[in-house]
Design a protein around this motif. Structure first.
Motif: not given
Length: 296
Positions: A138-144, A149-156
């Motif tokens: 999830q951290l790796v995916g957050l970069v791109s 989706a970016r906000i949702v990724g960080l919240l997850n």
């Protein structure tokens, strides 16, 4: 070297900052910023300074540093001499303000655990490697990621971290409110000097002069701010360096003793056992046993 305030340059269209760095070595000073920082080391190792805490860091480790908490992650000296031997540095840094989703977000009933996590971050948090592994992709995916989706990724990611139990609190007190700016700069000068000269003889008068204090006043000040005497703090840095050299197994214990800043083998052995609860020889043997088991 003064403690510096680091301005985070994020794009206007983004509510928080994230990047992946693949670099030869970490080049930074002791610094602080208003954003919380989630830093994930995929490849790197060295010494960490977070508030009044000292320790080692290595690959697979994840840290959350609170707003305005002074910190520094410094690679071992070999990185600056020839980082190609160690594969360089690969890390992901995410910075976000406590209220990046609005002033009232943290008051919602659903985010009480997240609020507690951010409060604990004021003392610095180190997560277990099992948690790091859990949020790695999830951290790796957050970069791109872009858009919502970016906000949702960080919240997850923050949701997983907020309910995790395998956490180590690094500092003995909340540093960002315990030190004013002048004190932070004073401690920055002292810690930088110690970290750059621990392998040499360090004179108390000289360190006190860096802090613009008398030796007695400095000793009282240092103990109050770090919860450790100056000698204890210095010995911890030296012994952590010695542990790394012992693990590498390329040098004799006597050589490691002197290269870590100790004057006598007797004092080195005594200080080592006091901190690590084993002798240097036993420490090497225990590490080798673990390595042998892992290779089976």
């Amino acid at each position: 070297m003064k403690l510096t305030y680091k301005q985070t340059e994020r794009k206007p269209e983004n509510s928080f900052y994230v990047r992946q760095d693949t670099i030869p070595c970490i080049e930074q000073n002791w610094h602080f910023h208003k954003e919380l920082e989630l830093i994930y080391f995929m490849k790197s190792k060295g010494t960490r300074y977070v508030g009044n805490s000292i320790g080692d860091f290595g690959p697979g480790e994840l840290y959350l540093i609170g707003s305005n908490v002074p910190h520094l992650f410094r690679n071992h000296k070999e990185y600056y001499l020839d980082s190609s031997e160690h594969g360089g540095v690969d890390l992901i840094v995410t910075k976000f303000e406590p209220e990046f989703l609005g002033a009232n977000f943290l008051e919602l009933a659903e985010v009480k655990k997240l609020q507690a996590l951010l409060e604990k971050a004021n003392r610095g948090i180190k997560f277990s490697k099992s948690i790091s592994y859990l949020v790695h992709s999830q951290l790796v995916g957050l970069v791109s990621c872009n858009g919502l989706a970016r906000i949702v990724g960080l919240l997850n990611i923050l949701d997983i971290l907020s309910v995790s139990e395998n956490q180590e609190i690094l500092c003995s007190e909340v540093i960002n409110s315990a030190l004013n700016n002048n004190e932070k700069e004073r401690m920055a000068r002292v810690i930088t000097y110690i970290s750059e000269n621990f392998d040499k003889k360090i004179d108390l008068d000289e360190v006190a002069a860096i802090a613009y204090m008398t030796p007695n006043s400095f000793c009282r000040y240092f103990k109050k701010r770090t919860k450790k005497s100056f000698t204890q703090y210095l010995n911890e840095i030296r012994l952590r360096h010695a542990c790394r050299l012992l693990i590498e197994g390329e040098k004799q214990i006597a050589t490691i003793c002197y290269q870590s800043g100790f004057n006598t083998i007797t004092n080195f052995n005594r200080q080592f056992k006091s901190l690590m609860q084993v002798t240097p020889t036993e420490y090497m043997e225990q590490y080798k046993e673990k390595e042998d088991l892992m290779s089976l």
